[in-house]
Enzyme design. Structure first.
Site, short mmCIF file in Angstrom:
data_model
loop_
_atom_site.label_atom_id
_atom_site.label_comp_id
_atom_site.label_asym_id
_atom_site.label_seq_id
_atom_site.Cartn_x
_atom_site.Cartn_y
_atom_site.Cartn_z
N GLY A 29 -32.48 53.77 -10.59
CA GLY A 29 -33.05 52.77 -11.49
C GLY A 29 -34.31 53.21 -12.19
CB ALA A 30 -35.52 56.33 -13.21
N GLY A 33 -39.52 50.12 -16.06
CA GLY A 33 -40.33 49.61 -14.97
C GLY A 33 -40.93 50.66 -14.07
N GLY A 35 -39.57 52.44 -11.77
CA GLY A 35 -38.75 53.64 -11.63
C GLY A 35 -39.04 54.66 -12.72
CB SER A 159 -39.72 42.62 -2.72
OG SER A 159 -40.30 41.39 -3.10
CE1 TYR A 186 -35.45 41.11 -5.19
CE2 TYR A 186 -37.25 39.62 -4.64
CZ TYR A 186 -36.80 40.86 -5.04
OH TYR A 186 -37.71 41.88 -5.27
#
Length: 316
Positions: A29-30, A33, A35, A159, A186
Site C-alpha cells: 500500500g505505497a 499516504g 506508505g 492503529s 475496523y
C-alpha cells in the site's frame, strides 16, 4: 508498560538514519499516504523499495513521482497484489521470492477502514479483516523464509483503534454478520493484526528463527484511509479533524514504520508510534500496550483460525 520516548525528547526522526544502500524493503500500500512517505524516506537513504499495490496505474504513477521527487537513479519497483484476494497474494509472493532475493523488512502498511456497509472479499471474509489481517497474515507466511534468510524483520502497522470495540476477537461471528459496525469491525481487524504479530514473536522465539517483528501505529495522519466507502458522518468528521493541529502530516505518520524497519535497538514486545496527546501526534517512541492484546488463549486461537482460513501452515 509506560509510554516512553525513543532517541531523546524529540523522539525518533529519519534524521538519525545513515545510508541504507544494499538494503531492500517490501511495503504494501505505497501509492499514497504513510506508505508512500515511508517508501520515499527509505529511497532517499539509498535503499531498494519494492511496493505491493493493488492498482497498476497508480503504481506506475507512484514510481514516476518518486523518481521526480528524489532521483531517476533510485531503485523502486512494484508488484501488483490485491490483499482481498488470496490467489493474488500467493502470485505476488511467488514473484517476490523469485525476483527479490533479499528482504530486510516487510512493512505491512496497507489497510482499509470504516467501510460503511458490510463487504465480503472474494474468499468470503469480512473485507476489513480479510484485507488488513488475513491478507497480510498470508503474505508474511509466504515470505517468511525469504525474510529469515536475510535475518530481516516484519513490521505490522496497526492503529490506536485496537483499544476500541470489543477488545477481543469475535470468534463466533468473524464476518460480523449479526452486528456489523464500520468502526468496531475496523478495530477488530487492527487488533487481529497486533495479536498475530505478538503470537508470531512467540513462535519465532520458540523455533529459534532469526526474524524480528515490530508493531507500530501512525497516529492521526492526513491520509486517504477514510474514503468514499466510509459513511458521510465519518467522512465529515475526519475532514474537520484534518483541518486542526491534532492531525499530523502523512510524512510524520510514516516515521514509526520506518523506525521499526530500520532501527537496531528496539524491543519487540512493544508498541511504537506518536506519544503526544491521545497518541495522535508528537515524538515517536514506545506507547502503552494494553494487556488484553497479549491474551495467550485468544492469540493462539486466532493464529490457528488464520492458518485454516488462509490455507497456510507457517514454516515454524
Amino acid at each position: 508498560m509506560k509510554s516512553t520516548q525513543q532517541c531523546g525528547e524529540a523522539g525518533w526522526t529519519p534524521d538519525s538514519l545513515g545510508s541504507l544502500s544494499g538494503k531492500t524493503y517490501v511495503i504494501t500500500g505505497a501509492t499514497a499516504g504513510t506508505g508512500y512517505e515511508a517508501a520515499r524516506i527509505l529511497l532517499s537513504k539509498g535503499a531498494k523499495v519494492v511496493m505491493l499495490n493493488r492498482n497498476v496505474d497508480k503504481s506506475e504513477a507512484t514510481v514516476k513521482a518518486l523518481k521526480q521527487a528524489i532521483s531517476n537513479e533510485i531503485d523502486v519497483s512494484f508488484v501488483q497484489m490485491d490483499l482481498a484476494v488470496m490467489s493474488s497474494v500467493r502470485k505476488a509472493a511467488a514473484k517476490i521470492i523469485k525476483e527479490v532475493p533479499r528482504i530486510d523488512a516487510l512493512i505491512c502498511n496497507a489497510a482499509i477502514a470504516q467501510v460503511a456497509k458490510q463487504e465480503i472479499t472474494f474468499d468470503g471474509f469480512e473485507s476489513q479483516l480479510g484485507i488488513n489481517h488475513y491478507g497480510h497474515f498470508l503474505l508474511c507466511g509466504l515470505l517468511f523464509e525469504q525474510i529469515e534468510s536475510s535475518q530481516g524483520r516484519i513490521v505490522v502497522v496497526t492503529s490506536e483503534g485496537y483499544k476500541m470495540g470489543l477488545k477481543t476477537i469475535q470468534f463466533d461471528d468473524m464476518n460480523w454478520d449479526k452486528n456489523y459496525h464500520p468502526n468496531h469491525t475496523y478495530c477488530h481487524s487492527k487488533l487481529a493484526q497486533m495479536m498475530f504479530a505478538y503470537e508470531l514473536q512467540n513462535r519465532i522465539r520458540q523455533a529459534e528463527k532469526k526474524v524480528k517483528v515490530y508493531v507500530c501505529h501512525p497516529g492521526a495522519s492526513k491520509t486517504s484511509l477514510i474514503n468514499q466507502k466510509a459513511n458521510l458522518i465519518s467522512r465529515l468528521t475526519w475532514s474537520l479533524m484534518s483541518s486542526t493541529p491534532l492531525v499530523q502530516s502523512a510524512r510524520k505518520g510514516a516515521y514509526p514504520e520506518v523506525m521499526c524497519a530500520t532501527e537496531d535497538n528496539l524491543k519487540q514486545q512493544a508498541y511504537y508510534g506518536p506519544t503526544g496527546i491521545m497518541n495522535f501526534g508528537g515524538p515517536v517512541g514506545e506507547c502503552k500496550l494494553e494487556p488484553f492484546v497479549l491474551n495467550s488463549e485468544v492469540i493462539t486461537r486466532l493464529w490457528n483460525i488464520s492458518e485454516k482460513e488462509t490455507s497456510l501452515t507457517w514454516p515454524l
